[in-house]
Design an enzyme around this catalytic site. Structure first.
Site, mmCIF file in Angstrom:
data_model
loop_
_atom_site.group_PDB
_atom_site.id
_atom_site.type_symbol
_atom_site.label_atom_id
_atom_site.label_comp_id
_atom_site.label_asym_id
_atom_site.label_seq_id
_atom_site.Cartn_x
_atom_site.Cartn_y
_atom_site.Cartn_z
ATOM 1 N N HIS A 102 -12.815 62.812 -21.693
ATOM 2 C CA HIS A 102 -12.820 63.513 -20.404
ATOM 3 C C HIS A 102 -11.886 64.726 -20.427
ATOM 4 C CE1 HIS A 102 -13.024 63.423 -15.865
ATOM 5 N NE2 HIS A 102 -11.879 64.094 -16.040
ATOM 6 N N GLU A 103 -10.662 64.500 -20.859
ATOM 7 C CA GLU A 103 -9.694 65.605 -20.868
ATOM 8 C C GLU A 103 -10.052 66.638 -21.927
ATOM 9 O OE1 GLU A 103 -7.704 66.008 -18.465
ATOM 10 O OE2 GLU A 103 -8.097 64.039 -17.628
ATOM 11 N N HIS A 141 -12.488 69.031 -20.305
ATOM 12 C CA HIS A 141 -11.850 70.062 -19.472
ATOM 13 C C HIS A 141 -11.255 71.161 -20.353
ATOM 14 C CE1 HIS A 141 -12.123 68.211 -15.558
ATOM 15 N NE2 HIS A 141 -11.422 67.156 -15.887
HETATM 16 ZN ZN ZN Z 1 -10.940 65.440 -14.742
#
Ligand code: ZN
Length: 321
Positions: free
Chosen positions: A128-129, A132
């Protein structure tokens, strides 16, 4: 002032402080103390280990690696428990097995409190990170990524990708806002691409993205369908729910529907674009996620080197909404 007196205060809830408290001349400097990453934990363990006798097989770096999510007090506990375990064995010094026992014992308690992640959750947060961070480095208008971490700041939250604006911003163009949305949605996109399905961890991202998209439509005139008008809802009555609410907005039911549809279109577009970038740069995503699992925190330089090293592949050129 002038007397050399410095007043410090600490809080776990900075978001609910009265803004007046934080004005210049009051508590005007903020220092963020996060949970320690693997390097931080090793340093903390070294401090507590001074008070006990360590055997020759002890590697505090390994202990640090095995204790993600733990804070200083937990680590002090690990050292204490390990010392007790060695005493129970009748040994003079602590062995690595004593640390293993202490960590297992403490982690069981922390897991019940929901404070440590299991391996699968950790991998998901890393993906997830990484999403980003990768998309932030891929779109044209994005604040530089300052650091990425998979150490959660609070219960229920995932890691964090911290972006620092290069300069104080007063105005933003619609291109910049579309790119910002794209970065917000990238965590979810990465989970979908690399884990096969989304999770609850993107809740905060989605909330912020939805709010921003609505502002673009209602306040900034950035929707072609609705044009450069301000579609206001009477703020003083915002707390009223249900049919009463419609009496206090300055636009028709039909416009309300169009606003919803436009906000959805803008967020969907950002999501589609984020997913495209992540699919195009899948190898880089995996590489960043892997490094995050290993080191838990990546600083800007490490991240940029990693992404640059992987971009023998063609750099994704992101089309704009
Ligand atoms: Zn997030």
């Amino acid at each position: 002032p002038g007397s050399g007196l410095v007043i410090m205060a600490a809080t776990n809830r900075p978001e609910i402080l009265d803004r007046a408290l934080l004005r210049a001349g009051r508590f005007d400097r903020q220092v963020l103390v996060d949970r320690p990453d693997v390097r931080g934990r090793e340093a903390i363990l070294k401090v507590h280990a001074r008070k006990v006798q360590l055997g020759p097989d002890i590697e505090l770096a390994v202990v640090a690696r095995r204790t993600p999510g733990m804070v200083g007090a937990d680590l002090a506990n690990v050292v204490n428990e390990a010392a007790l375990a060695s005493v129970r064995r009748g040994a003079q010094v602590i062995a690595m097995a004593d640390f293993e026992e202490a960590i297992d014992r403490l982690q069981l308690g922390l897991k019940k409190e929901g404070r440590v992640m299991n391996e699968e959750e950790k991998r998901r947060v890393a993906v997830h990170e990484a999403g980003h961070a990768l998309v932030a480095l891929s779109v044209e208008h994005s604040d530089p990524v300052h650091r990425v971490t998979i150490i959660p700041r609070s219960i229920g939250s995932l890691g964090a990708t911290l972006q620092l604006p290069t300069e104080e911003r007063f105005l933003m163009t619609n291109h910049e806002l579309h790119d910002r949305l794209c970065v917000m949605l990238a965590g979810r996109s990465a989970e979908e691409v690399a884990c096969g399905a989304p999770s609850t961890g993107a809740e905060d991202d989605l909330e912020r993205a939805t709010m921003l998209a609505r502002q673009m439509v209602c306040r900034f005139g950035m929707s072609d369908a609705l044009g450069p008008l301000a579609w206001r809802r009477s703020d003083s009555l915002r707390f009223l729910q249900g049919p009463l609410e419609s009496a206090h907005r300055d636009y028709s039911e039909e416009t309300a529907r169009t606003i919803d549809a436009e906000a959805k279109r803008i967020v969907d577009e950002a999501h589609r674009r984020a997913t495209e970038i992540i699919r195009d740069r899948r190898e880089t995503l995996d590489a960043v996620a892997k490094e995050l699992l290993l080191h838990e925190t990546l600083e800007r330089k490490e991240l940029e080197e990693l992404v640059r090293g992987q971009s023998g592949k063609q750099r994704a050129v992101a089309g704009r909404a």
